[in-house]
Design a protein around this motif. Structure first.
Motif, short mmCIF file in Angstrom:
data_model
loop_
_atom_site.label_atom_id
_atom_site.label_comp_id
_atom_site.label_asym_id
_atom_site.label_seq_id
_atom_site.Cartn_x
_atom_site.Cartn_y
_atom_site.Cartn_z
N ASP A 58 -15.82 7.47 11.43
CA ASP A 58 -14.85 7.26 12.51
C ASP A 58 -14.55 5.78 12.76
OD1 ASP A 58 -14.78 10.06 13.11
OD2 ASP A 58 -16.67 9.82 14.18
N LYS A 59 -14.89 4.91 11.83
CA LYS A 59 -14.71 3.47 12.07
C LYS A 59 -13.87 2.76 11.02
CE LYS A 59 -19.03 3.22 14.53
NZ LYS A 59 -20.44 2.88 14.46
N ILE A 60 -13.39 3.45 10.00
CA ILE A 60 -12.63 2.79 8.94
C ILE A 60 -11.17 3.21 9.02
CG2 ILE A 60 -12.35 2.45 6.46
CD1 ILE A 60 -14.97 1.31 7.46
N TYR A 61 -10.32 2.25 9.37
CA TYR A 61 -8.86 2.42 9.41
C TYR A 61 -8.27 1.24 8.67
CZ TYR A 61 -10.08 5.49 13.29
OH TYR A 61 -10.63 6.47 14.08
N ILE A 62 -7.64 1.50 7.56
CA ILE A 62 -7.06 0.43 6.75
C ILE A 62 -5.64 0.80 6.40
CG2 ILE A 62 -7.19 -0.83 4.55
CD1 ILE A 62 -10.23 -0.22 4.58
N ASP A 80 -10.75 3.68 -1.89
CA ASP A 80 -10.25 4.93 -1.31
C ASP A 80 -10.68 6.12 -2.16
OD1 ASP A 80 -8.66 6.51 0.52
OD2 ASP A 80 -7.08 6.56 -1.00
N ALA A 81 -10.56 6.01 -3.47
CA ALA A 81 -10.95 7.10 -4.36
C ALA A 81 -12.44 7.41 -4.20
CB ALA A 81 -10.64 6.75 -5.81
N TYR A 82 -13.27 6.37 -4.11
CA TYR A 82 -14.70 6.60 -3.92
C TYR A 82 -14.96 7.30 -2.58
CZ TYR A 82 -19.53 6.04 -2.76
OH TYR A 82 -20.81 6.31 -2.35
N VAL A 96 -4.22 3.93 4.45
CA VAL A 96 -2.80 4.22 4.27
C VAL A 96 -2.18 3.09 3.46
CG1 VAL A 96 -0.61 4.56 5.47
CG2 VAL A 96 -2.73 5.44 6.48
N PHE A 97 -1.45 3.46 2.43
CA PHE A 97 -0.75 2.48 1.59
C PHE A 97 0.75 2.57 1.89
CE2 PHE A 97 -4.66 3.48 -0.57
CZ PHE A 97 -5.11 2.25 -1.01
N SER A 98 1.33 1.47 2.31
CA SER A 98 2.76 1.44 2.60
C SER A 98 3.52 1.13 1.31
CB SER A 98 3.06 0.37 3.65
OG SER A 98 2.39 0.67 4.85
N PRO A 99 4.38 2.04 0.88
CA PRO A 99 5.10 1.85 -0.38
C PRO A 99 5.95 0.58 -0.39
CG PRO A 99 5.38 4.09 0.43
CD PRO A 99 4.71 3.30 1.52
N MET A 100 5.83 -0.14 -1.47
CA MET A 100 6.66 -1.33 -1.74
C MET A 100 6.50 -2.43 -0.69
SD MET A 100 7.86 -0.39 -4.61
CE MET A 100 9.02 -1.68 -4.97
N GLU A 106 2.68 -4.48 7.43
CA GLU A 106 2.88 -3.66 8.62
C GLU A 106 1.75 -3.81 9.63
OE1 GLU A 106 3.66 0.30 7.19
OE2 GLU A 106 5.76 -0.18 6.89
N TYR A 107 1.01 -4.91 9.57
CA TYR A 107 -0.08 -5.10 10.53
C TYR A 107 0.51 -5.24 11.93
CZ TYR A 107 -4.02 -6.80 13.10
OH TYR A 107 -5.01 -6.93 14.04
#
Length: 130
Positions: A58-62, A80-82, A96-100, A106-107
Motif C-alpha cells: 500500500d505504499k508504492i505509487y509510481i 514492475d514485471a518483478y 503507471v506509464f504515461s504513453p509518449m 505528469e508529476y
C-alpha cells in the motif's frame, strides 16, 4: 553522466567520483559498475522481498513517461514485471506509464496528496470495521 557518477560512484584517489565508463573508449569500469549495484532497486527488492514486501504494501505509487529522457522507464518496466510476479505477499504497487511522455511529465503535487488522502481514508475505514 556526471551527476549519475556523483550519486552512485565511489570516490577516486582525487576525491572525485569514479566514472562508470571511459568517455573516450566506452570501456566500462567494472569496479564502479559493481558499486552501482548497491543502488539497484530491483536487485534490492528481489534480495529482500520476504521482509520488504509486507513493509511496502500500500505504499508504492509510481507514474512516469514511457519515453523517459534518461531511459529510466526501461528499468522501471523490469521492476514492475518483478512486482507483478511476487508472492508472500503479492505486491499491490501501482505503477503507471504515461504513453509518449518524458521524465516527470505528469508529476503533480496535487495528485500525490490526493492519493495519500485516499489511502488514509481507506485505512480509517478498515479501523472502523475492526
Amino acid at each position: 553522466m556526471g551527476w549519475w557518477n556523483a550519486l552512485f560512484s565511489p570516490k577516486g584517489e582525487d576525491s572525485l567520483p569514479k566514472p562508470l565508463f571511459d568517455h573516450n573508449t566506452g570501456v566500462i569500469n567494472s569496479i564502479t559498475a559493481a558499486h552501482w549495484e548497491n543502488y539497484d532497486l530491483l536487485k534490492y527488492t528481489k534480495d529482500n522481498w520476504l521482509s520488504l514486501g509486507p513493509k511496502i504494501q500500500d505504499k508504492i505509487y509510481i507514474w512516469m513517461g514511457d519515453m523517459d529522457n534518461f531511459y529510466l522507464n526501461n528499468s522501471m518496466r523490469l521492476f514492475d514485471a518483478y512486482l507483478n510476479e511476487t508472492s508472500g505477499p503479492k505486491s499491490n504497487a501501482e505503477i503507471v506509464f504515461s504513453p509518449m511522455k518524458g521524465y516527470c511529465w505528469e508529476y503533480s503535487h496535487r495528485k500525490v496528496l490526493e492519493q495519500i488522502q485516499k489511502r488514509l481514508l481507506e485505512l480509517e475505514e478498515v479501523k472502523v470495521d475492526e
